[in-house]
Design a protein around this motif. Structure first.
Motif, PDB file in Angstrom:
ATOM      1  N   PRO A 210       0.792  -1.234   0.000  1.00 17.60           N
ATOM      2  CA  PRO A 210       0.000   0.000   0.000  1.00 17.60           C
ATOM      3  C   PRO A 210       0.821   1.279   0.000  1.00 17.60           C
ATOM      4  O   PRO A 210       0.337   2.323  -0.444  1.00 17.60           O
ATOM      5  N   GLU A 211       2.060   1.225   0.485  1.00 21.52           N
ATOM      6  CA  GLU A 211       2.852   2.462   0.575  1.00 21.52           C
ATOM      7  C   GLU A 211       3.517   2.868  -0.738  1.00 21.52           C
ATOM      8  O   GLU A 211       4.132   3.947  -0.826  1.00 21.52           O
ATOM      9  N   THR A 251      -0.499   7.225  -2.944  1.00 21.74           N
ATOM     10  CA  THR A 251      -0.060   5.866  -2.669  1.00 21.74           C
ATOM     11  C   THR A 251      -1.165   4.895  -3.090  1.00 21.74           C
ATOM     12  O   THR A 251      -2.336   5.272  -3.209  1.00 21.74           O
ATOM     13  N   GLY A 253      -2.332   2.560  -1.304  1.00 23.77           N
ATOM     14  CA  GLY A 253      -3.260   2.497  -0.176  1.00 23.77           C
ATOM     15  C   GLY A 253      -4.265   3.628  -0.208  1.00 23.77           C
ATOM     16  O   GLY A 253      -5.452   3.438   0.109  1.00 23.77           O
ATOM     17  N   GLU A 254      -3.815   4.814  -0.589  1.00 21.29           N
ATOM     18  CA  GLU A 254      -4.727   5.957  -0.702  1.00 21.29           C
ATOM     19  C   GLU A 254      -5.714   5.770  -1.849  1.00 21.29           C
ATOM     20  O   GLU A 254      -6.850   6.259  -1.790  1.00 21.29           O
ATOM     21  N   ALA A 256      -7.045   2.853  -2.663  1.00 15.89           N
ATOM     22  CA  ALA A 256      -8.069   1.985  -2.102  1.00 15.89           C
ATOM     23  C   ALA A 256      -8.995   2.758  -1.171  1.00 15.89           C
ATOM     24  O   ALA A 256     -10.216   2.542  -1.164  1.00 15.89           O
ATOM     25  N   ALA A 257      -8.426   3.692  -0.405  1.00 14.13           N
ATOM     26  CA  ALA A 257      -9.246   4.504   0.494  1.00 14.13           C
ATOM     27  C   ALA A 257     -10.189   5.408  -0.292  1.00 14.13           C
ATOM     28  O   ALA A 257     -11.350   5.608   0.100  1.00 14.13           O
ATOM     29  N   TRP A 273      -4.514  -7.760  -1.324  1.00 16.45           N
ATOM     30  CA  TRP A 273      -3.096  -7.434  -1.457  1.00 16.45           C
ATOM     31  C   TRP A 273      -2.282  -8.709  -1.524  1.00 16.45           C
ATOM     32  O   TRP A 273      -2.328  -9.532  -0.621  1.00 16.45           O
TER      33      TRP A 273
END
Length: 319
Positions: A210-211, A251, A253-254, A256-257, A273
């Motif tokens: 995610p990063e 990112t 992860g962002e 997905a958010a 993931w």
């Protein structure tokens, strides 16, 4: 005006062709002929008398000499073998991405018209030890075959521009997402899959952690920038013909958010993931952010944030 688009049946090429036909003009001049070259037949404008769809190889010098003639005003060079495939099939990547570009420039030179050539380059021309923020003048240090081929084509276009054979401009695209349709061989394909598949009710497997940070742009704004880039003048561009296009630094992860904020937790729960070292190694070479001060001064625009990119995909592709 005659316009040629290589890769005219592809993801961006077909959208660019539709935008040009809808506008009906470029740089204040009426588009009378639009040639779409690809390895498959272009469906855009099938009944439009302005459109000529040509099935062929962008590395075929005889075909290019036929299509790029003394009447050609603008060439959009989008045809390419994507990153993952170029890495896996070295000879194919070299033939299409490098030899095809060189032969296209040869055809422009032989035609003698000095057409404007808009070349779509990539974030992949950067890599290795990069500054925190990449600028238009950051040295090209590609770490993949695809990035190397794109960087070589950039230099060829710059030299042909210096010699007066073409009026070239390089537009370095961020990762363009969300791409509709089925996944392709691009290493960056997960940046589309993380949105496209969950919205379609399908699980998306993300091969990087995610990063991982990426620089992304929606297809809507990518096409807008291509058209605007073709209309830039010599005075605006000056001696530096390469422009890093605006985009969003985000990112995975962002991403997905953002999907969860726009589409809800049930949709976002379809993201899984599972790291893939090969894809992760390629993704690690991409810049995560770059300075687009020059692009914005030239009037080029990008998306506000990744939430907007998700909404754009829903509006443009799902409705």
């Amino acid at each position: 005006m005659k316009v040629v688009v290589t890769g005219g049946a592809g993801f961006l090429g077909s959208r660019l062709a539709r935008a040009l036909l809808d506008r009906g003009e470029l740089d204040g001049r009426e588009i009378r002929e639009l040639v779409l070259l690809d390895v498959t037949a272009a469906a855009v404008g099938a009944d439009d008398p302005r459109v000529r769809a040509v099935v062929g190889d962008v590395a075929d010098p005889a075909l290019l000499a036929e299509l790029v003639d003394a009447d050609t005003d603008v060439v959009f060079h989008l045809a390419a073998v994507v990153s993952g495939q170029a890495e896996a099939e070295f000879d194919l990547g070299m033939r299409i991405n490098l030899d095809g570009s060189r032969r296209l420039l040869d055809a422009c030179r032989a035609a003698g018209r000095v057409p404007r050539v808009v070349f779509t380059s990539s974030v992949a021309v950067y890599g290795g030890d990069m500054p925190a923020v990449v600028t238009d003048s950051t040295p090209l240090t590609p770490q993949t075959s695809y990035g190397t081929q794109k960087a070589c084509a950039e230099l060829l276009l710059a030299d042909h521009t210096r010699k007066g054979h073409v009026d070239g401009r390089v537009l370095r695209l961020p990762t363009v997402t969300v791409r509709p349709g089925r996944p392709n061989a691009a290493a960056s394909g997960f940046a589309s899959g993380i949105v496209r598949e969950p919205l379609a009710g399908v699980e998306s497997v993300v091969p990087v952690p995610p990063e991982v940070r990426m620089w992304v742009l929606s297809p809507r704004y990518a096409v807008e920038c291509l058209v605007a880039g073709a209309e830039l003048t010599d005075a605006q561009l000056g001696s530096s013909r390469a422009v890093n296009l605006p985009g969003v630094s985000v990112t995975v992860g962002e991403m997905a958010a953002a999907l969860e904020r726009v589409a809800g937790p049930e949709v976002a729960a379809r993201v899984r993931w599972q790291r893939d070292p090969a894809v992760e190694a390629i993704a690690a070479t991409w810049p995560g952010a770059w300075d687009t001060t020059r692009a914005r001064a030239l009037g080029l625009r990008g998306d506000a944030d990744f939430d907007a990119i998700v909404r754009t995909y829903i509006e443009d592709e799902m409705r």
